[in-house]
Motif scaffolding. Structure first.
Motif, short mmCIF file in Angstrom:
data_model
loop_
_atom_site.label_atom_id
_atom_site.label_comp_id
_atom_site.label_asym_id
_atom_site.label_seq_id
_atom_site.Cartn_x
_atom_site.Cartn_y
_atom_site.Cartn_z
N SER A 121 46.01 44.17 36.20
CA SER A 121 45.33 44.30 37.37
C SER A 121 45.28 45.39 37.48
O SER A 121 46.28 46.29 37.86
N ASP A 122 44.50 46.04 38.19
CA ASP A 122 44.64 47.69 38.92
C ASP A 122 44.92 47.30 40.32
O ASP A 122 44.51 48.51 41.04
N SER A 138 49.94 44.09 40.64
CA SER A 138 49.68 44.46 38.62
C SER A 138 51.30 44.25 38.28
O SER A 138 51.52 44.32 37.49
N GLU A 179 38.37 43.27 41.81
CA GLU A 179 38.39 42.55 40.58
C GLU A 179 36.81 41.24 41.49
O GLU A 179 37.68 39.88 41.88
N TRP A 180 35.98 41.94 40.92
CA TRP A 180 34.68 41.24 41.12
C TRP A 180 34.67 39.87 40.34
O TRP A 180 34.15 38.75 41.01
N TRP A 181 35.59 39.37 39.31
CA TRP A 181 35.53 38.38 38.32
C TRP A 181 36.63 37.57 39.53
O TRP A 181 36.50 35.86 38.60
N LYS A 182 37.01 38.38 39.90
CA LYS A 182 37.59 37.08 41.02
C LYS A 182 37.67 36.50 42.12
O LYS A 182 37.81 35.16 42.60
N GLU A 184 34.67 40.88 46.83
CA GLU A 184 35.43 41.80 45.80
C GLU A 184 34.06 42.72 45.12
O GLU A 184 34.52 43.71 44.19
#
Length: 473
Positions: free
Chosen positions: A350-351, A356, A423-426, A430
């Motif tokens: 994670s960024d 992270s 984290e748009w995929w979560k 976002e």
């Protein structure tokens, strides 16, 4: 679902739509099909249902408590004593059970009460899907429920209904002598069990392949040193069985059957499979301080559920340094402090800095942290970023000064920004989120890691507020 009641085929189970259509359990199949044309019928597989319920009980035993049993035809009973705190409390434990079973496609109602009979009644006859009965309030909650909630046979429920016994409260308010004379002792026994006046033992389920050792005593035992002596003997016996099978215990469950029909349990978790009898016996004996023998224990069982293959390991024949085995230390700490308090920090993909780092099992192989080399991270992260007040030029300039925890600090040097995207995929929220991180140094030489929530221009990217994320050593 169609089963047999005596010689006739009758409705054994049905779904909610069938109940809304006016059908009832025990109704003759011919009558049911006449009432509801096109009714879908399936033959009841009672043995298969019971086997599935036993498998579900074994699943719950691994996750929630060593004392779990099937409560046919459609339930589980779990002794949550000493286990609920591991999930944050009784209600959170029930929510966890419901969520897991719902994901598996099951419709679930759960309840916690002071007795097996009380929990059974509330889980099946209360309108609330999750019910935690406060201590001492069991009678008040049970009184409005129907008599059928007492696990009585259908014919006895019908017989009690004829003189007007419709609820548990009405049955409790009746003199027990005439009640027993007319209907026998079964209604009184079930009533006492539901209200906690008579103990009802829960015989825990164990898989047929589970290795175990047991001891039955001619006279009850209760002295701590006597319990410890026999517990050590059972551990040696079980470890010998594990060695013969080439297995190691990943956990141990000890059951102490008291003479008053109560079962005390102790669960031991291990970081790695083991069959070291001396070490396991010491860890188990440390658990004895949580065991209340009451008026005595007349049977003990030690089981190793979920045993895993374990082979002997040869040391370096050339005398090289042996790798340190920390499993003994980890087991001691975990069983004294709780397994949730012993863990290793590991990197997560994670960024976002708060995401992270993750908690990993203590013996998991350590991996290098996946943090960017060009942008060092602080030695101390805050669990939650703390808000700060800043004086800064937007959008890309670091703050000239900031106030944190009531102290104003003037920035002497700064480096940044380092932009981190959401984290748009979560989560869809976002999709446009960004953060701009800066490394700043104040006039006293202290270095901090701060960030702005957003890009400094577009409100959709964040609140544009500043936060303290961490401190460099």
């Amino acid at each position: 679902m169609v089963g047999r009641i005596g010689r006739r085929r009758a409705v054994a189970h049905m779904n909610r739509l069938a109940a809304q259509a006016g059908l009832r359990v025990g109704q003759a199949v011919a009558h049911a099909t006449a009432l509801v044309p096109g009714l879908v019928l399936h033959e009841l597989d009672a043995a298969g249902d019971l086997a599935a319920l036993q498998r579900l009980a074994l699943w719950a035993q691994r996750l929630y408590s060593p004392t779990v049993a099937a409560d046919p035809p459609d339930g589980l009973v779990i002794d949550a004593t000493g286990c609920a705190h591991l999930f944050g409390g009784e209600e959170k434990m029930l929510i966890d059970i419901r969520d897991r079973l719902t994901k598996a496609g099951l419709s679930v109602k759960v309840a916690i009460a002071d007795s097996w009979g009380g929990a059974h009644a509330l889980a099946r006859y209360s309108p609330r899907p999750i019910f935690v009965v406060p201590p001492g309030a069991l009678g008040r909650e049970l009184h409005p429920l129907p008599v059928a909630a007492l696990r009585l046979p259908a014919d006895l429920v019908q017989a009690l209904a004829k003189p007007g016994f419709d609820t548990i409260g009405e049955l409790e308010a009746t003199a027990k002598g005439p009640l027993a004379h007319r209907f026998g002792f079964e209604p009184i026994r079930r009533l006492d069990q539901a209200l906690g006046r008579e103990r009802e033992p829960i015989e825990p389920v164990l898989a047929p392949e589970t290795l175990r050792a047991s001891r039955v005593f001619a006279e009850p035992i209760g002295a701590p040193e006597t319990l410890a002596r026999y517990l050590c003997a059972l551990t040696v016996e079980l470890c010998a069985a594990l060695e013969a099978a080439g297995l190691g215990a990943k956990g141990l469950d000890a059951f102490f059957f008291r003479v008053d029909n109560r079962i005390e349990t102790a669960r031991l978790g291990l970081a790695a499979p083991s069959r070291d009898a001396a070490r396991l016996a010491k860890l188990l004996c440390d658990k004895l301080e949580t065991i209340d023998p009451g008026f005595g224990v007349d049977r003990m069982v030690l089981a190793a559920p979920g045993a895993e293959p374990l082979a002997y390991r040869q040391d370096d024949a050339l005398g090289g340094p042996a790798s340190a085995d920390l499993s003994g230390l980890i087991d001691t700490l975990a069983n004294r402090l709780g397994p949730e308090h012993v863990y290793r920090l590991a990197s997560a993909d994670s960024d976002i800095p708060e995401r992270s780092v993750r908690k990993a099992p203590p013996l998991e192989s350590p991996a290098a942290f996946s943090w960017p080399i060009d942008w060092p991270r602080p030695t101390r992260f805050f669990p939650r970023p703390e808000p700060i007040e800043t004086v800064a030029l937007l959008p890309d300039q670091p703050p000239a000064a900031f106030t944190w925890r009531g102290v104003r600090r003037r920035v002497r040097r700064a480096d940044g920004p380092e932009r981190v995207f959401g984290e748009w995929w979560k989560a869809d929220a976002e999709l446009a989120r960004t953060r701009d991180y800066f490394q700043v140094e104040d006039e006293g030489g202290e270095r901090y890691w701060i960030y702005r929530d957003g890009d400094g221009e577009d409100a959709a990217t964040g609140s544009q507020r500043w936060f303290m994320a961490g401190v460099f050593g």
